[in-house]
Design a protein around this motif. Structure first.
Motif, mmCIF file in Angstrom:
data_model
loop_
_atom_site.group_PDB
_atom_site.id
_atom_site.type_symbol
_atom_site.label_atom_id
_atom_site.label_comp_id
_atom_site.label_asym_id
_atom_site.label_seq_id
_atom_site.Cartn_x
_atom_site.Cartn_y
_atom_site.Cartn_z
ATOM 1 N N ILE A 1 0.837 -1.204 0.000
ATOM 2 C CA ILE A 1 0.000 0.000 0.000
ATOM 3 C C ILE A 1 0.870 1.250 0.000
ATOM 4 C CG2 ILE A 1 -1.634 1.338 1.413
ATOM 5 C CD1 ILE A 1 -2.897 -1.369 2.231
ATOM 6 N N ARG A 2 1.949 1.231 0.771
ATOM 7 C CA ARG A 2 2.845 2.394 0.824
ATOM 8 C C ARG A 2 3.530 2.619 -0.525
ATOM 9 N NH1 ARG A 2 4.772 4.650 6.329
ATOM 10 N NH2 ARG A 2 2.867 4.239 7.501
ATOM 11 N N THR A 3 3.828 1.540 -1.230
ATOM 12 C CA THR A 3 4.424 1.673 -2.564
ATOM 13 C C THR A 3 3.441 2.329 -3.518
ATOM 14 O OG1 THR A 3 5.832 -0.276 -2.239
ATOM 15 C CG2 THR A 3 5.408 0.397 -4.509
ATOM 16 N N ALA A 4 2.185 1.907 -3.453
ATOM 17 C CA ALA A 4 1.158 2.503 -4.315
ATOM 18 C C ALA A 4 1.014 3.995 -4.029
ATOM 19 C CB ALA A 4 -0.174 1.784 -4.106
ATOM 20 N N VAL A 5 1.043 4.362 -2.760
ATOM 21 C CA VAL A 5 0.923 5.766 -2.370
ATOM 22 C C VAL A 5 2.125 6.568 -2.859
ATOM 23 C CG1 VAL A 5 0.948 7.317 -0.370
ATOM 24 C CG2 VAL A 5 -0.591 5.340 -0.411
ATOM 25 N N ALA A 6 3.319 6.000 -2.695
ATOM 26 C CA ALA A 6 4.540 6.707 -3.096
ATOM 27 C C ALA A 6 4.580 6.965 -4.598
ATOM 28 C CB ALA A 6 5.766 5.888 -2.683
ATOM 29 N N MET A 7 3.947 6.099 -5.375
ATOM 30 C CA MET A 7 3.976 6.223 -6.835
ATOM 31 C C MET A 7 2.833 7.073 -7.376
ATOM 32 S SD MET A 7 4.894 2.226 -7.624
ATOM 33 C CE MET A 7 5.185 2.368 -9.377
ATOM 34 N N ALA A 8 1.881 7.452 -6.528
ATOM 35 C CA ALA A 8 0.691 8.174 -6.996
ATOM 36 C C ALA A 8 0.877 9.683 -6.935
ATOM 37 C CB ALA A 8 -0.517 7.771 -6.155
ATOM 38 N N GLY A 9 0.296 10.358 -7.924
ATOM 39 C CA GLY A 9 0.319 11.814 -7.955
ATOM 40 C C GLY A 9 -1.088 12.369 -7.969
ATOM 41 N N LYS A 10 -1.212 13.676 -7.961
ATOM 42 C CA LYS A 10 -2.524 14.330 -7.925
ATOM 43 C C LYS A 10 -3.418 13.827 -9.063
ATOM 44 C CE LYS A 10 -4.781 18.843 -7.796
ATOM 45 N NZ LYS A 10 -4.602 20.304 -7.803
ATOM 46 N N GLY A 11 -4.648 13.433 -8.705
ATOM 47 C CA GLY A 11 -5.611 12.956 -9.683
ATOM 48 C C GLY A 11 -5.551 11.475 -9.950
ATOM 49 N N ASP A 12 -4.486 10.807 -9.497
ATOM 50 C CA ASP A 12 -4.372 9.364 -9.709
ATOM 51 C C ASP A 12 -5.365 8.605 -8.829
ATOM 52 O OD1 ASP A 12 -2.413 9.745 -11.560
ATOM 53 O OD2 ASP A 12 -0.733 9.228 -10.246
ATOM 54 N N ILE A 13 -5.531 7.318 -9.128
ATOM 55 C CA ILE A 13 -6.514 6.485 -8.421
ATOM 56 C C ILE A 13 -5.825 5.241 -7.880
ATOM 57 C CG2 ILE A 13 -8.693 5.203 -8.624
ATOM 58 C CD1 ILE A 13 -9.275 6.976 -11.123
ATOM 59 N N ILE A 14 -6.105 4.916 -6.622
ATOM 60 C CA ILE A 14 -5.600 3.681 -6.005
ATOM 61 C C ILE A 14 -6.791 2.866 -5.523
ATOM 62 C CG2 ILE A 14 -4.257 2.658 -4.132
ATOM 63 C CD1 ILE A 14 -2.566 5.206 -4.066
#
Length: 497
Positions: free
Chosen positions: A446-459
């Motif tokens: 989950i932390r990896t997904a957050v670290a790779m996400a930018g504004k407007g992205d979806i997880i």
């Protein structure tokens, strides 16, 4: 008599509807309680020896008698008949327990309108929102769901989708004594196969859909389907059977039912019809039977759930407009397409999707709502000690529908997480492996997904939904997907300061 007071029943009275043979002892014994677990036997209670998948109750008869059981209900002929104990032989102890519980608790479903919800996906949302809709209209209600059981004002965390038949009868009796008029229940295929709802009089039953699940238990899709069908086969003529006409198994559920038959759909000719007018991350606008309504629910799958809820309310006697107004005021169910936008503008979704169809529905919904410029990441895993055949199928769905996939542990239970992940990776086409990461540590995934996400992205974090634990090697530790997402974003902000 106080509302919570119970009258005493004799063994003869609770056996009145059960074909049986008395091998020894007397039937006029007053019973203090019923049990199928020797550890829960009360003095002067009856013990019913159930032959389960993990243990055989017949092996615990002596323990039950030492605990004070005055009667034993069994299928196998006992080697010894002890004085002072009534031995009752029946053909099917599970069925006998259901009918005995019904009698012991004064047939509670004759005093409360019980509605069962079955199918692969949508059970929790449908049952929970039915409970909330009827509560908001002033009814006193009960609920049995995967997330929690509610008895009047008492909230009890659920340990399984459908409780055992003793718990059900005792709880329903308690609800009725507290003045509850309705109860909504998720009915699992396991419960139906194990006769955990036998003897209950359902006022109505809802079928949502049927897809790949629980084949580790039922072995074949036909076995799984037929277990669900038992609910409809058991309905009385004055009950209603409501099925999704857009699912090819809906008509099958109605084949032998004696109940009044009704259908609902988004695409087929049916008794209750809906059409999606607008669908956003904030909610959707539906036209239901010619009436427009805005609902804070997302996705086509929730349009089906909402329509089933509306149809059930109408079939239970509610005025249509009032039912829609009550439905429009409800929020979604915890862990079911639960979404939150982080301070950095990332849309985060937590969903219980743990079957191929449910996962496909959620991913399709996200792809329908997105603009196409954002990156869509899915964090998903598969449970251990469960149907292994769906693992590669679910992995293929994620790899196909997401821009980026992170495969991780769900509840590995007794299995090695890496073995589960290898079986998932077997379903990923070679040309899509580059977009897949593997990390057995769910927190780190989950932390990896957050670290790779930018504004407007979806997880999307899928598989556990409402669950607040992770089970590894028989040990449950606290773990909440939404909590982990919020903590990961908070940590990310702190690191940038």
């Amino acid at each position: 008599m106080d509302k919570e007071e119970k009258t005493t029943k004799t063994l003869q009275e609770v056996l009145a509807g059960v074909p049986h043979r008395l091998l020894g002892g007397r039937e006029d014994l007053p019973l203090a309680g019923l049990s199928f677990d020797s550890r829960a036997v009360v003095p002067s209670g009856a013990f019913v020896a159930i032959e389960g998948t993990a243990a055989d109750g017949h092996d615990y008869i002596d323990q039950a008698i030492r605990a004070g059981a005055c009667a034993v209900v069994l299928r196998k002929t006992p080697g010894e008949l002890l004085p002072g104990v009534a031995y009752v032989q029946v053909e099917d102890t599970s069925r006998a327990l259901a009918l005995m519980a019904r009698a012991f608790y004064d047939n509670p479903t004759s005093r409360i309108a019980l509605v069962g919800v079955t199918g692969t996906n949508g059970k929790t949302t449908t049952a929970t929102l039915l409970y909330q809709v009827f509560r908001s209209m002033g009814y006193r209600c009960g609920l049995f769901s995967t997330v929690e059981n509610i008895l009047g004002e008492e909230h009890i965390p659920a340990r399984q989708t459908t409780p055992d038949i003793l718990t059900l009868n005792a709880s329903l009796d308690r609800m009725a004594r507290q003045g509850c008029t309705h109860c909504f229940m998720e009915v699992s295929s396991h419960a139906l196969a194990q006769q955990r709802v036998a003897g209950l009089d359902f006022r109505g039953a809802i079928f949502s859909n049927l897809t790949h699940d629980h084949l580790d238990y039922h072995k074949t899709f036909a076995g799984y389907r037929d277990a669900k069908k038992r609910l409809f086969d058991s309905l009385a003529p004055d009950a209603f059977a409501l099925v999704n006409a857009d699912d090819r198994n809906g008509a099958y559920m109605l084949q032998n039912t004696r109940a009044r038959k009704y259908t609902y759909s988004l695409a087929s000719v049916s008794d209750f019809k809906a059409r999606i007018l607008e669908n956003t991350f904030e909610g959707m606008e539906l036209e239901i039977d010619g009436r427009q309504v805005w609902l804070p629910l997302v996705g086509r799958f929730n349009a089906y759930n909402a329509l089933a809820i509306y149809a059930t309310a109408v079939l239970l006697g509610c005025e249509p407009t009032r039912a829609l107004e009550a439905l429009s005021r409800q929020r979604g169910v915890h862990g079911r397409f639960e979404n939150w936008t982080s301070p950095s503008g990332v849309v985060c979704i937590v969903d219980y999707a743990h079957t191929p169809d449910a996962l496909d529905n959620v991913i399709r919904t996200v792809n329908q709502l997105r603009t196409g410029n954002e990156t869509f990441t899915v964090v998903a895993g598969c449970g251990g000690d469960r149907d292994r055949t769906k693992r590669p199928e679910m992995a293929a769905i994620v790899a196909e529908g997401a821009d980026r996939a992170i495969f991780t542990s769900d509840n590995p239970r007794s299995e090695d997480p890496m073995d589960i992940l290898e079986e998932m990776m077997a379903g990923v086409p070679a040309e899509r492996t580059a977009r897949v990461l593997v990390n057995p540590d769910r927190r780190q995934a989950i932390r990896t997904a957050v670290a790779m996400a930018g504004k407007g992205d979806i997880i999307l974090v899928a598989g556990k939904g409402h669950e607040t634990y992770q089970e590894v090697k028989g040990v449950r530790t606290h773990f909440d997907d939404m909590e982990q997402l919020r903590e990961a974003f908070a940590a990310s902000v702190a690191e940038k300061r």
